[in-house]
Structures are given as structure tokens and as C-alpha cells.
Design an enzyme around this catalytic site. Structure first.
Site, PDB file in Angstrom:
ATOM      1  CB  ALA A  13     -33.921   5.226 -24.083  1.00  0.00           C
ATOM      2  CB  ILE A  16     -23.604   5.939 -23.874  1.00  0.00           C
ATOM      3  CG1 ILE A  16     -22.762   7.089 -24.429  1.00  0.00           C
ATOM      4  CG2 ILE A  16     -22.738   5.025 -23.006  1.00  0.00           C
ATOM      5  CD1 ILE A  16     -22.124   7.991 -23.391  1.00  0.00           C
ATOM      6  N   GLY A  17     -26.183   4.071 -24.040  1.00  0.00           N
ATOM      7  CA  GLY A  17     -26.949   2.926 -23.571  1.00  0.00           C
ATOM      8  C   GLY A  17     -27.043   1.843 -24.633  1.00  0.00           C
ATOM      9  CB  VAL A 129     -20.979   7.782 -18.176  1.00  0.00           C
ATOM     10  CG1 VAL A 129     -20.637   8.057 -19.629  1.00  0.00           C
ATOM     11  CG2 VAL A 129     -20.369   6.456 -17.727  1.00  0.00           C
ATOM     12  CG  ASN A 131     -19.457  14.825 -19.877  1.00  0.00           C
ATOM     13  OD1 ASN A 131     -18.622  14.528 -19.037  1.00  0.00           O
ATOM     14  ND2 ASN A 131     -19.388  14.471 -21.152  1.00  0.00           N
ATOM     15  CG  ASP A 159     -10.762  11.436 -20.969  1.00  0.00           C
ATOM     16  OD1 ASP A 159     -11.141  12.110 -21.933  1.00  0.00           O
ATOM     17  OD2 ASP A 159     -11.465  11.267 -19.951  1.00  0.00           O
ATOM     18  CG  HIS A 187     -14.540  13.426 -19.141  1.00  0.00           C
ATOM     19  ND1 HIS A 187     -13.825  12.787 -20.106  1.00  0.00           N
ATOM     20  CD2 HIS A 187     -15.732  13.733 -19.708  1.00  0.00           C
ATOM     21  CE1 HIS A 187     -14.549  12.705 -21.209  1.00  0.00           C
ATOM     22  NE2 HIS A 187     -15.709  13.267 -20.990  1.00  0.00           N
TER      23      HIS A 187
END
Ligand code: NAI
Length: 325
Positions: A13, A16-17, A129, A131, A159, A187
Site C-alpha cells: 500500500a 513504491i508499491g 528493497v 532499508n 544506484d 545501498h
């Protein structure tokens, strides 16, 4: 018609989704003849918003979308998953130290690693994905002892793609003419974007650009700080480009990398270039659903210092979450 592939997405939700799900359902990730079933996970308070996203997915009438599952239970969302995109994570709140973030997310990825271990396909390909992605992938991998550790990866592709465009813009070529870039390490802002093995129209990129000042003062910091620059400009963290990178990562892993090029993936380090027991960004090629790390690249002192610094940060992150393993 091919058998549908089950794709689990956590944090479905979120921002990114919202950029990711529609592209997966359209065929951008697994190809135009591969049906998918989306298995979407979010936390209980986000389920109403998730339901709205599912309504929109329905309203697209995607020919390749063979089913949708929505749940706040990882064991439901990961059931028989062939691919798991672990996007959902706790964002850093006010006054939260990096250590607190590691701790909060560590707990999430412990639970999700265990659930994958229990219910996912034995060949599930996992991309983290959320972090801190590399360390979260490490935690999930360690909590899934029955799955192949090689199938736990972290996203370095954003990146990588950022660096491709910086080099293309600097040299005035199309982005497709830039090949063999690598983002070594974590990352995070210690990542090391390396152009010493990269090619621009077949020529060595570092030799062609031949500008150490640009490399050290512009290129490397621009790529390292790009996430922060986007937050500053947009007031929100990169989402569409992150979703695009996740699509690229899985597409190459499943369908292969093009001849004469490689990509960057965060993968378990087993001694390659001197690093082990970390999820580290390496150059890889993919074929037949498997990746292999490019071996034997010559590493200068300049590169080595930066690669080591990022490995050191990753080992510190690993040490900070040891109690969760
Ligand atoms: P967002 O805050 O918009 O969405 C996160 C979603 O995850 C929310 O819907 C939230 O309810 C959900 N969530 C939180 N805890 C969860 C749990 N335990 N299980 C399932 N879902 C959970 O965040 P956004 O922008 O979508 O970013 C997601 C993550 O991706 C963040 O950690 C961000 O830092 C990271 N990121 C990583 C990048 C990379 O290159 N590796 C690039 C950009 C973002």
C-alpha cells in the site's frame, strides 16, 4: 497459456508499491506472455488503503493478472511465492538513530524470513528493497535456513541505474551505450560507484572521461547522495525509480542479462573480492534464472579503499543485529 507466477509484494500500500504493482501486472517484469498472481502484504492499519490499490488493479483489467491476494499475514502473502519483493519497512522517525532503525526493521525481516522459510516456494527469489536493504536481506536469509541463501538479494539496481545516467550525460551518449558499471558495497552513502571497468561505446569509461576531479567530487557523491537529493526536491523518497529498479533487478535475474554487459545486485558474499558473510553489491551476469558474480576484476588502491569502507559499514550493521539471528 503459461502457469501464473506468484509474486509476493510487501508494503504493497506504500509509495513504491503504487508504482510497482501496475507494472508487474502489465508484464513489464516477467514478460508479455507470463501471467502473474499478486500476493500483497501490508500491516493491518494499511489494509483499507491496500484495498483501494486492489480496486485500481481490478479496474485496469490487465490480461496477465490471474489473481490477487491481500493480507496482513506474511504466511498468507508468501504462500507458494515464486518471487518475493520485500518493500515494506519502518521509515526512520523523528529522533530515531540508525541503530533504532536497524532494530525496528530487523524485527520485521526476522518474521518475514521465517514465514518465507515455512511457506514460500523452495526456489523463491527474494529481493529486499526496504532499508537498510542489505542488512534486512541478511536477516531474512539467516532466518530462512531451509531456503537457498543465494536466493536472498538486496536492491542496488537503483544506484546502478543512477550511475549509468550520470556517465551517459557526462559523455553525451545514450544510456544504452554505457555498460559494465558496478556499485560495490552497501545501498547507503558508503556505496562505491566504479567506472574503472565501465565502457562507453566500447571504450573504457574512466580513460575516456579522464577527469579524477569530476570522479571524486561530482560523480561519486552525486550517485551516493541521489536518494537524499530526491527527498529534498520532492519531499518524499524515490518511489517510481525504485519500483523501476526492482522490475529491472527481477527481470534480469529471471530472464537474463544482455550479452556484453552486467548489472549490480546485492548478493551474499562468499569470499569474492575478499568479503564474506555480508549482502554486498557486486557486478553479476544472469542466465537461466541464476546470477554469477563477475570474478577477477583488477581493483586499484583507490577502489579498494572505498569497497572496504562500505564492507566495514555492512559488518557493523550485521554486528548491531546479531541478537536477531
Ligand atoms: P512507504 O512508507 O510509502 O510504504 C511502506 C509501506 O510498508 C507502507 O504501506 C507500510 O504500511 C508498509 N509496512 C510497514 N511495515 C510493514 C510490515 N512489517 N509488513 C508489511 N508492510 C509493512 O515507503 P516507500 O516509499 O514505499 O519505501 C519503502 C522502503 O523502500 C523504505 O524502507 C525505503 O527506504 C526503501 N527504499 C529503498 C530503495 C533502494 O534502492 N533499496 C530506494 C527507495 C526506497
Amino acid at each position: 497459456m503459461k502457469k501464473p507466477v506468484r509474486v509476493a509484494v510487501t508494503g504493497a500500500a506504500g509509495q513504491i508499491g503504487y508504482s510497482l504493482l501496475f507494472r508487474i501486472a502489465s508484464g513489464a517484469m516477467l514478460g508479455p506472455d507470463q501471467p502473474v498472481i499478486l500476493q500483497l502484504l501490508d500491516i493491518t492499519p494499511s489494509l483499507p488503503a491496500l484495498n483501494g490499490v486492489v480496486m485500481e488493479l481490478d479496474d485496469c483489467a490487465f490480461p496477465l493478472l490471474a489473481g490477487i491476494v491481500q493480507s496482513d499475514d506474511p504466511k498468507v502473502a508468501f504462500k507458494d511465492a515464486d518471487i518475493a519483493l520485500l518493500v515494506g519497512a519502518r521509515p526512520r522517525g523523528p529522533g530515531m538513530e540508525r541503530k533504532d532503525l536497524l532494530e525496528a526493521n530487523g524485527a520485521i525481516f526476522t518474521i518475514q524470513g521465517k514465514a518465507l522459510n515455512e511457506v514460500a516456494s523452495r526456489d523463491v527469489k527474494v529481493l529486499v528493497v526496504g532499508n537498510p536493504a542489505n542488512t534486512n536481506a541478511y536477516i531474512a536469509m539467516k532466518n530462512a535456513p531451509d531456503l537457498n541463501p543465494a536466493n536472498f538479494t538486496a536492491m542496488m539496481r537503483l544506484d546502478h541505474n543512477r550511475a549509468l545516467t550520470q556517465v551517459a550525460q557526462k559523455t553525451g551518449v545514450a544510456v544504452t551505450e554505457v555498460k559494465k558499471l558496478t556499485i560495490w558495497g552497501n545501498h547507503s552513502s558508503t556505496q562505491y560507484p566504479d567506472i574503472f571497468h565501465a565502457e562507453v561505446k566500447g571504450q573504457n569509461a574512466a580513460q575516456l572521461i579522464n577527469n579524477q576531479q569530476w570522479l571524486e567530487s561530482e560523480f561519486i557523491p552525486t550517485v551516493q547522495q541521489r536518494g537524499a537529493a530526491i527527498i529534498k526536491a520532492r519531499g518524499l523518497s524515490s518511489a517510481a525509480s525504485a519500483a523501476n529498479a526492482a522490475i529491472d533487478h527481477i527481470r534480469n535475474w529471471v530472464l537474463g542479462t544482455p550479452e556484453g554487459d552486467w548489472v549490480t545486485m546485492g548478493v551474499p558474499a562468499n569470499g569474492e573480492y575478499g568479503y564474506s558473510d555480508l549482502i554486498y553489491g557486486y557486478p553479476v551476469t544472469c542466465k537461466d534464472g541464476k546470477y554469477s558474480i563477475i570474478q577477477g576484476l583488477e581493483i586499484s588502491e583507490f577502489s579498494r579503499a572505498r569497497m572496504d569502507a562500505s564492507a566495514k559499514e555492512l559488518s557493523e550493521e550485521r554486528d548491531a543485529i546479531k541478537h536477531l539471528l
